[in-house]
Write an enzyme that holds these catalytic residues in place. Structure first.
Site, short mmCIF file in Angstrom:
data_model
loop_
_atom_site.label_atom_id
_atom_site.label_comp_id
_atom_site.label_asym_id
_atom_site.label_seq_id
_atom_site.Cartn_x
_atom_site.Cartn_y
_atom_site.Cartn_z
N LEU B 49 0.84 -1.20 0.00
CA LEU B 49 0.00 0.00 0.00
C LEU B 49 0.87 1.25 0.00
CD1 LEU B 49 -2.87 -1.07 2.42
CD2 LEU B 49 -2.51 -1.58 -0.01
N GLY B 94 1.25 -5.10 1.55
CA GLY B 94 0.33 -5.30 0.44
C GLY B 94 0.95 -6.10 -0.71
N ASN B 118 4.22 -6.97 7.44
CA ASN B 118 5.02 -6.30 8.47
C ASN B 118 4.35 -5.04 9.01
OD1 ASN B 118 5.29 -5.02 6.01
ND2 ASN B 118 7.32 -4.20 6.50
N GLU B 119 3.03 -4.98 8.92
CA GLU B 119 2.30 -3.76 9.29
C GLU B 119 2.63 -3.27 10.70
OE1 GLU B 119 1.17 -5.99 7.32
OE2 GLU B 119 -0.01 -5.07 5.72
#
Lengths: 243, 243, 243
Positions: B49, B94, B118-119
């Site tokens: 993203l 993403g 890995n957010e």
């Protein structure tokens, strides 16, 4: 947090109540961000639920006891803290459950330190939320076999099926747990907590939505003559062993 | 289908819209039966993203962006085509999600080509449908640990946990993806499509039934001062790196 | 219980009805506590559903046949007995399903003894409860790939993905099944049965709650001209092979 209830760290009603109160305090104190579960008595992590609380008592006692077991599970499984188990002894049944509630499990490499949900061997049945916790950890098939046979896994097997995350020499369990803790605490906290909750909330909700029914199930099951008799025989055997 | 959005194939709103339109066209054209996802820029599959779409904009923009992300996931995850990822670069967040939507993942054996959600490392949280896609791929326990720690797996680890299906030398990624595609296209098509749908429909329905609520969640989360601040810091760091 | 329906132990309506009646008798006779599934004809465990029951018949016949398949699955999957498969031959499709319903699977180490749900190769689709049984055994991702591609696993692969629990030399399949049975029968019976039911009930309920709809689905799918045609071609090929 060191379990200390000689001789085998059984989860008596008193110990459960103590653990729940301690957890609540730690949870509300923002200066505590991580928790290591270990035993004050190397050799036995925790023998699990205390059979003496389930044998020869009245239904009201059974209900009170079971509610305390539920409460411990809910608090450990959904803890906002990083919970790591430094498993320095055998952990059957409820002892295993507490380890399964952790975010990471380090087991001492000692062939006597078995871990597993062995309820069937005593003629009793793990409740569905013990089962769900196990399935979430080791998958459906391995859990199905382990629960039916009441398997207790020695370290190498425990690692292989995913019951624990790491097996280390006995004298390194605490230091390894600490270094793993440092790794987990380095993650942005709010994001980690929300992520943990997202992974576990659905499983916890299954119990939350039917706590009373689950208590009734337990009370009526444990009150059966056949179950009381088989628990009684088991307790007598334990006493003779010690004698 | 080659991702091309220099410098790191970020999923900007424009690229997302383009991808969705392309997918729709391919899906409706019966002469296209398979799709290979890869990058025009070896080294980066997709950075995921685009943080610039989530930082310093207004709620209407966030909502539009999130709807586009949802739409891409739904179309990729439920595609009737055989979708294979030829992962020729790093694929965090993403980027990893798009790979997870594929039917098969081939990863180039380069230690820099990490893959994972890995957010948490950015202080944000993967939405539940990213989580569901990951759990379906690598199981509940491995997903729980990977998501909390924001783990990015190098090729050998990615293969071991099941994040990818195969790791091959870098110059063989495209040819391997093509030969795997041939194997999948040899299966009677209608039966394969119905089977794929049976495996994935329940997971997709969880989002379909609450798309608007999921958008609202995202908008209110991303609009928080604390989140905006941490994304801003992260973007500044990225700029300095490049500079 | 030895499957015996020359030449390939196909699950004809007659054999299904016989199996269901036998299972019901055994289940109600408390002196039977365990069941070993094996083939009277080493080389083929069971070829699975009988295509002749699904080809060129009328809707009422298809409905009757499908109800019998459902009934066998429900009885095997939820059996109170310990069910062990001594797989002494190939077990595609419905043959694999019966093995998957067991509590433990021992497979003879013969490269011809493949096992898997290969429905897509015939242009048909495994019903959702075949899928659920497979997912419960080997996990979501492996099941997704296996079902789409109609994979038949040779012994080493079957063991590796968890489709079977053990692979032994061909002449030891029966003795190994017996020794495993002894281990399972040593567990307190009531606790083991309740535990098994707890693991499987939710999956079985998904079918129980929509048996009629599932039958209608099957009848309308199998009655399609395109499906009838592809089954017909497949049956002709089989006849030519034998000829």
């Amino acid at each position: 947090m060191k379990f200390k209830n000689p001789p085998v760290n059984s989860l008596s009603l008193e110990l459960l109540t103590e653990l729940v109160i301690s957890l609540e305090k730690l949870e509300n104190d923002k200066s505590f961000r991580g928790l290591i579960l270990t035993s004050d008595r190397p050799g036995i992590f925790s023998a699990g639920l205390d059979l003496r609380e389930m044998c020869g008592r009245n239904p009201a006692h059974y209900a009170e006891y079971w509610r305390a077991v539920q409460e411990l599970w809910l608090r450990l499984y959904l803890s906002n803290m990083v919970v790591i188990s430094a498993i320095n002894g055998a952990s059957p049944a409820g002892g295993c459950l507490m380890a399964l509630c952790s975010d990471y499990r380090v087991l001492a490499d000692n062939p006597k330190y078995n871990i597993g949900l062995n309820e069937t061997l005593l003629g009793i049945v793990a409740p569905f939320w013990f089962k769900d916790t196990l399935v979430n950890t080791i998958g459906h098939r391995t859990a199905e076999r382990a629960l039916q046979l009441g398997l207790l896994f020695p370290p190498a097997d425990a690692l292989q099926v995913g019951m624990v995350d790491q097996v280390v020499p006995e004298d390194q369990v605490q230091s390894k747990a600490l270094s793993v803790m440092a790794q987990w605490l380095a993650i942005p906290e709010h994001a980690r907590q929300l992520t943990k909750n997202m992974m576990r909330k659905a499983t916890a909700d299954l119990l939350i939505k039917q706590r009373e029914a689950d208590i009734q199930n337990f009370v009526s099951f444990i009150s059966k003559d056949s179950i009381q008799k088989s628990l009684h025989i088991y307790l007598e055997k334990l006493k003779q062993k010690k004698g």
